[in-house]
Design an enzyme around this catalytic site. Sequence first.
Site, PDB file in Angstrom:
ATOM      1  N   HIS A   1       0.854  -1.188   0.000  1.00 47.35           N
ATOM      2  CA  HIS A   1       0.000   0.000   0.000  1.00 47.35           C
ATOM      3  C   HIS A   1       0.889   1.237   0.000  1.00 47.35           C
ATOM      4  O   HIS A   1       2.021   1.194   0.483  1.00 47.35           O
ATOM      5  CB  HIS A   1      -0.939   0.021   1.215  1.00 47.35           C
ATOM      6  CG  HIS A   1      -0.233  -0.166   2.519  1.00 47.35           C
ATOM      7  ND1 HIS A   1       0.145  -1.407   2.974  1.00 47.35           N
ATOM      8  CD2 HIS A   1       0.192   0.712   3.443  1.00 47.35           C
ATOM      9  CE1 HIS A   1       0.769  -1.276   4.130  1.00 47.35           C
ATOM     10  NE2 HIS A   1       0.821   0.005   4.432  1.00 47.35           N
TER      11      HIS A   1
ATOM     12  N   HIS B   1       0.971   5.220   1.203  1.00 45.29           N
ATOM     13  CA  HIS B   1       0.343   6.242   2.026  1.00 45.29           C
ATOM     14  C   HIS B   1       0.309   7.563   1.266  1.00 45.29           C
ATOM     15  O   HIS B   1       1.299   7.960   0.656  1.00 45.29           O
ATOM     16  CB  HIS B   1       1.153   6.495   3.300  1.00 45.29           C
ATOM     17  CG  HIS B   1       1.255   5.313   4.221  1.00 45.29           C
ATOM     18  ND1 HIS B   1       0.543   5.219   5.390  1.00 45.29           N
ATOM     19  CD2 HIS B   1       1.990   4.169   4.146  1.00 45.29           C
ATOM     20  CE1 HIS B   1       0.846   4.084   6.011  1.00 45.29           C
ATOM     21  NE2 HIS B   1       1.724   3.429   5.267  1.00 45.29           N
TER      22      HIS B   1
HETATM   23  P1  AMP Z   1       2.197   0.372   7.227  1.00 43.20           P
HETATM   24  O1  AMP Z   1       2.726   0.635   8.619  1.00 43.20           O
HETATM   25  O2  AMP Z   1       2.923   1.090   6.145  1.00 43.20           O
HETATM   26  O3  AMP Z   1       2.069  -1.114   6.960  1.00 43.20           O
HETATM   27  O4  AMP Z   1       0.747   1.002   7.226  1.00 43.20           O
HETATM   28  C1  AMP Z   1      -0.400   0.338   7.628  1.00 43.20           C
HETATM   29  C2  AMP Z   1      -1.458   1.391   7.810  1.00 43.20           C
HETATM   30  O5  AMP Z   1      -2.726   0.761   7.743  1.00 43.20           O
HETATM   31  C3  AMP Z   1      -1.387   2.115   9.160  1.00 43.20           C
HETATM   32  O6  AMP Z   1      -1.280   3.518   8.920  1.00 43.20           O
HETATM   33  C4  AMP Z   1      -2.710   1.749   9.819  1.00 43.20           C
HETATM   34  O7  AMP Z   1      -3.241   2.812  10.560  1.00 43.20           O
HETATM   35  C5  AMP Z   1      -3.576   1.401   8.649  1.00 43.20           C
HETATM   36  N1  AMP Z   1      -4.644   0.446   8.901  1.00 43.20           N
HETATM   37  C6  AMP Z   1      -4.543  -0.766   9.487  1.00 43.20           C
HETATM   38  N2  AMP Z   1      -5.739  -1.390   9.490  1.00 43.20           N
HETATM   39  C7  AMP Z   1      -6.599  -0.542   8.889  1.00 43.20           C
HETATM   40  C8  AMP Z   1      -8.000  -0.609   8.567  1.00 43.20           C
HETATM   41  N3  AMP Z   1      -8.731  -1.665   8.912  1.00 43.20           N
HETATM   42  N4  AMP Z   1      -8.557   0.436   7.927  1.00 43.20           N
HETATM   43  C9  AMP Z   1      -7.819   1.517   7.592  1.00 43.20           C
HETATM   44  N5  AMP Z   1      -6.500   1.632   7.843  1.00 43.20           N
HETATM   45  C10 AMP Z   1      -5.911   0.625   8.486  1.00 43.20           C
END
Ligand code: AMP
Length: 138
Positions: free
Chosen positions: A101, A103
Amino acid sequence: MRQDDCIFCKIAAGEIPSNTLYEDDLFRVILDLNPASKGHALVIPKEHYANLFELDEQVAGKALQVAKKVGTKMVDVLKADGLNLLQNNGELAGQTVFHFHMHIIPRYKNAPNADMLRYTPLKMNAEELAELKDMITK
Ligand code: AMP
Ligand code: ZN
């Protein structure tokens, strides 16, 4: 391909509700549940790729197009003062969800987390930089 136990596969497929900002055949863009700033969003491919190294090249190119489209609209509507794109690969790099993903993080003057992406530069001389360049381009 999707992975049954992957939360982002389920969100991207619409099986778990999300605040969706954009959707097409390949991607869903959602608001992050724990935002670093107002409007923090995630570009999530509908196919499961654990990280950048697994990501299909065509999908990689399109992810940036989607981030540009949504990020540009977001800056306009939310009157942001800047924008970061961030993409973590591996636990050490801060990845917590192992489905690729990107950001999209709008930035605002005088907002909290102003230094979220600041780092202390390493001291490297010209020789060390050239050595690195040789290693990487060999
Ligand atoms: P990363 O640390 O780059 O893997 O980012 C994962 C991101 O996903 C974090 O910013 C979390 O806050 C976000 N996240 C995790 N679960 C969910 C969810 N169910 N809906 C929306 N965002 C999420
Ligand atoms: Zn997945």
